[in-house]
Design a protein around this motif. Structure first.
Motif, PDB file in Angstrom:
ATOM      1  N   GLN A 190       0.824  -1.201   0.000  1.00 17.01           N
ATOM      2  CA  GLN A 190       0.000   0.000   0.000  1.00 17.01           C
ATOM      3  C   GLN A 190       0.863   1.257   0.000  1.00 17.01           C
ATOM      4  OE1 GLN A 190      -3.082   0.155   3.006  1.00 17.01           O
ATOM      5  NE2 GLN A 190      -3.258   2.385   2.874  1.00 17.01           N
ATOM      6  N   GLU A 194       0.650   3.774  -3.230  1.00 14.05           N
ATOM      7  CA  GLU A 194       0.169   5.140  -3.014  1.00 14.05           C
ATOM      8  C   GLU A 194       1.282   6.171  -3.220  1.00 14.05           C
ATOM      9  OE1 GLU A 194      -1.702   5.008   0.813  1.00 14.05           O
ATOM     10  OE2 GLU A 194      -3.517   4.034   0.027  1.00 14.05           O
ATOM     11  N   LYS A 203      -4.949   7.196 -10.202  1.00 13.65           N
ATOM     12  CA  LYS A 203      -5.602   7.498  -8.929  1.00 13.65           C
ATOM     13  C   LYS A 203      -5.947   6.183  -8.237  1.00 13.65           C
ATOM     14  CE  LYS A 203      -9.058  10.554  -6.898  1.00 13.65           C
ATOM     15  NZ  LYS A 203      -8.038  11.243  -6.103  1.00 13.65           N
ATOM     16  N   VAL A 204      -5.554   6.066  -6.970  1.00 13.64           N
ATOM     17  CA  VAL A 204      -5.762   4.825  -6.213  1.00 13.64           C
ATOM     18  C   VAL A 204      -6.758   5.073  -5.082  1.00 13.64           C
ATOM     19  CG1 VAL A 204      -4.667   3.064  -4.779  1.00 13.64           C
ATOM     20  CG2 VAL A 204      -3.441   4.000  -6.751  1.00 13.64           C
ATOM     21  N   THR A 206      -8.257   3.127  -1.790  1.00 16.89           N
ATOM     22  CA  THR A 206      -7.821   2.004  -0.962  1.00 16.89           C
ATOM     23  C   THR A 206      -8.836   1.650   0.120  1.00 16.89           C
ATOM     24  OG1 THR A 206      -5.506   2.632  -1.307  1.00 16.89           O
ATOM     25  CG2 THR A 206      -5.976   1.162   0.536  1.00 16.89           C
TER      26      THR A 206
END
Length: 395
Positions: A190, A194, A203-204, A206
């Protein structure tokens, strides 16, 4: 009874004898004639799908080396423990290996990044070299400053994330729903995704989950509101099967990519998910598609030899990438020991690993250096897809 229980906990593989319990105990062998290597893999518990074949991969390497005369005439005396995915148990077993069993070099970190991270200060504190088989980059980074005696034969998650981003960019993906578990493995990925995705214009969104989760529908529905073009899970636990089933129940036949990270490359997981797994895309070592790799690839004959030997040793069973990682770890250890003339001093082993040059293994062409104790790059990563019965190359 005590002898039987001990056999379940500790295996010594000598003279190329077979499975756990068939070798002689390390305490009964002449230390001048052996080199004692210790291993932890979780062959029970949530990560058993990984650990069982990791144990077999390491065991196969030990058998092959011993059958070939060992290391400068010394056979490997293999000590094995199963922490069952529990970090505190792994810590106890690591201390026991080093303090009571006389282990001189450690190969394999329990099949869990959290376990490997807990083992590292123990091995390092005793000046023992440690070759891990787990994914989180923190196991070996920063190498020279914090982990001079620790290496690993798996990809750093940074490399996998870089490969994912390149794949997404090539396919016009700019919006990704990311579901990592809350383990060290998931959280490390992560952090990297990111960090790197925005630079690539991706664009993430989560939503993390507990590794023991049995329903991920709330996370999937929440992420669906962002209209992602791809869903990516990052775990080594059966929760990844739940992810696949929940995704299909929420999005139906909507045209989106469904993906998993390199902790889930196992046909048994795909089969458990049934029809929901068909079409799943994964980043992976090349082993699952070794028979479709060009013969000019230097890894191809290494992968073929390994897959053939593994199937012959284990009744036709096919290896997975985790068996390959464990096999590589043991063979890197052997290459280093041969370079040191069998000297197990941690610093000498580390220098030898860094001096191997290009070590072509099952997982990739390793190029270890003082600053890179993983040794793999994006060139070693394959993008593969489950077609309902096996993995196939995507590119």
């Amino acid at each position: 009874m005590r002898k039987k229980i001990s056999t379940l906990l500790t295996c010594s593989v000598l003279l190329a004898l077979s499975a756990c319990g068939l070798g002689s105990s390390g305490s009964d062998t002449d230390s001048d004639d052996t080199i004692k290597i210790g291993t932890l893999f979780s062959v029970s518990g949530a990560g058993a799908n990984l650990g069982d074949k990791m144990r077999k991969g390491a065991e196969l390497a030990v058998k092959q080396v011993n059958a070939d005369g060992g290391i400068d005439g010394k056979k490997i005396d293999w000590v094995f423990y199963d922490p069952a995915g529990d970090t505190s148990t792994a810590v106890q077993q690591t201390n026991r290996m080093l303090d009571s069993d006389g282990v001189e070099l450690v190969v394999g970190g329990g099949g869990s990044s959290g376990i490997a991270l807990a083992m590292d200060p123990i091995t390092s504190g005793r000046g023992v070299a440690f070759i891990a088989t787990e994914g989180a980059r923190q196991i070996v980074e920063p190498a020279a400053e914090a982990h001079p005696l620790t290496f690993k034969t798996t990809f750093n998650d940074t490399v996998m994330v870089e490969r994912l981003i390149a794949f997404w960019k090539a396919n016009g993906i700019t919006r990704v729903a990311f579901m990592p578990d809350t383990s060290s493995f998931g959280q490390s990925a992560q952090e990297e995704l990111e960090r790197l995705a925005p630079e690539a214009g991706i664009k993430v969104f989560t939503a993390a989950f507990d590794p023991a989760a049995n329903d991920l529908t709330p996370q999937v529905k929440r992420l669906a509101g962002n209209d992602p073009q791809a869903y990516l899970a990052w775990t080594i636990t059966p929760a990844g099967v739940t992810f696949l089933k929940n995704i299909r129940s929420v999005i139906g036949e909507r045209d989106v990519m469904v993906m998993h990270g390199f902790g889930f490359v196992d046909d048994r997981y795909m089969e458990q998910a049934g029809a929901a797994s068909t079409g799943t895309i994964l980043v992976s070592p090349k082993l699952p598609v070794w028979d479709q790799i060009d013969a000019s690839d230097p890894q191809q004959p290494v992968m073929e030899d390994f897959a053939t030997a593994y199937a012959e040793e284990y009744g036709g069973e096919q290896p997975n990438v985790y068996a390959g990682q464990a096999y590589d770890a043991m063979m890197v250890a052997v290459a280093a020991l041969r370079a040191t003339g069998g000297d197990t001093d941690g610093e000498k082993i580390a220098d030898a690993i860094e001096g191997l040059g290009t070590h072509v293994g099952v997982t990739g062409a390793f190029k270890f250096t003082a600053d890179d104790h993983s040794g793999l790059t994006v060139d070693d990563v394959a993008v593969i897809q489950w077609d309902g019965s096996r993995f196939l190359p995507v590119e």
